[in-house]
Write a protein that holds these residues in place. Structure first.
Motif, PDB file in Angstrom:
ATOM      1  N   ASP A  23      11.639  23.048  23.681  1.00  8.17           N
ATOM      2  CA  ASP A  23      12.058  23.113  22.179  1.00  8.17           C
ATOM      3  C   ASP A  23      12.187  24.621  21.967  1.00  8.17           C
ATOM      4  N   LEU A  24      11.573  25.756  22.541  1.00  5.72           N
ATOM      5  CA  LEU A  24      11.721  26.980  22.510  1.00  5.72           C
ATOM      6  C   LEU A  24      13.075  27.404  22.956  1.00  5.72           C
ATOM      7  N   GLN A  27      15.762  26.372  20.116  1.00  7.43           N
ATOM      8  CA  GLN A  27      15.527  27.384  19.260  1.00  7.43           C
ATOM      9  C   GLN A  27      16.091  28.582  19.276  1.00  7.43           C
ATOM     10  N   MET A  30      19.817  28.317  19.216  1.00  8.23           N
ATOM     11  CA  MET A  30      20.289  28.251  17.983  1.00  8.23           C
ATOM     12  C   MET A  30      20.383  29.687  17.571  1.00  8.23           C
ATOM     13  N   LEU A  31      19.204  30.500  17.535  1.00  5.10           N
ATOM     14  CA  LEU A  31      19.310  31.729  17.010  1.00  5.10           C
ATOM     15  C   LEU A  31      20.459  32.629  17.585  1.00  5.10           C
ATOM     16  N   ALA A 118      12.960  37.327  13.293  1.00  6.57           N
ATOM     17  CA  ALA A 118      12.357  36.504  14.649  1.00  6.57           C
ATOM     18  C   ALA A 118      11.277  37.558  15.353  1.00  6.57           C
TER      19      ALA A 118
END
Length: 155
Positions: A23-24, A27, A30-31, A118
């Motif tokens: 999941d990280l 993410q 995506m960032l 972030a």
């Protein structure tokens, strides 16, 4: 910091961690896509700029090895980044026949600025951890990076 228990998800702790790492990865991807879109850069461009910023100056060959890219592919990436002013090629002071890569400070700040939120969120997360917890997390992440690097090298 309250841990997520494996029983909460009906999984073994290692499976929960592997799922969270996946999941990280999504993410972070995506960032990076959002940052890349704002700057007109590809994800691989950001990866290369990050490696040069953190480990540079680097030779083109060293960057290709660290990024896991073929040297011919790297040449195209470097040409594109240099044309955009994101990267400069300079003579290596240790060997004037060689070239090293460097990210100009103003361009590095431009990229870093898009990661401010972030990084602030991560700093807030770290503030809730003890020094011992941070050492455990850092050690785990280092070993995880090495495990994945070894697996990727074997493909």
């Amino acid at each position: 910091m309250e841990p997520v228990t494996s029983s909460a998800r009906g999984q073994q702790p290692g499976d929960v961690i592997k799922g969270d790492l996946r999941d990280l990865r999504v993410q972070l991807g995506m960032l990076n896509r959002h940052v890349g879109a704002r700057l007109g850069l590809r994800e691989v461009d950001l990866d290369c700029l990050d490696l040069v910023s953190r480990h540079g100056p680097l030779s083109p060959g060293a960057l290709a090895r660290q990024a896991g890219l073929h040297p011919a592919t790297m040449t195209g990436i470097l040409d594109r980044l240099e044309r955009g002013g994101w990267l400069v090629r300079e003579r290596d002071p240790a060997d004037r026949r060689s070239v090293v890569l460097r990210v100009p400070p103003d361009r590095g700040r431009e990229i870093a600025g898009l990661f401010t939120a972030a990084n602030a969120a991560m700093d807030e997360l770290f503030a809730g951890c003890t020094e011992d917890e941070l050492q455990v997390i850092a050690g785990f992440l280092h070993r995880a990076v090495e495990a994945v690097r070894t697996a990727a090298t074997g493909l």
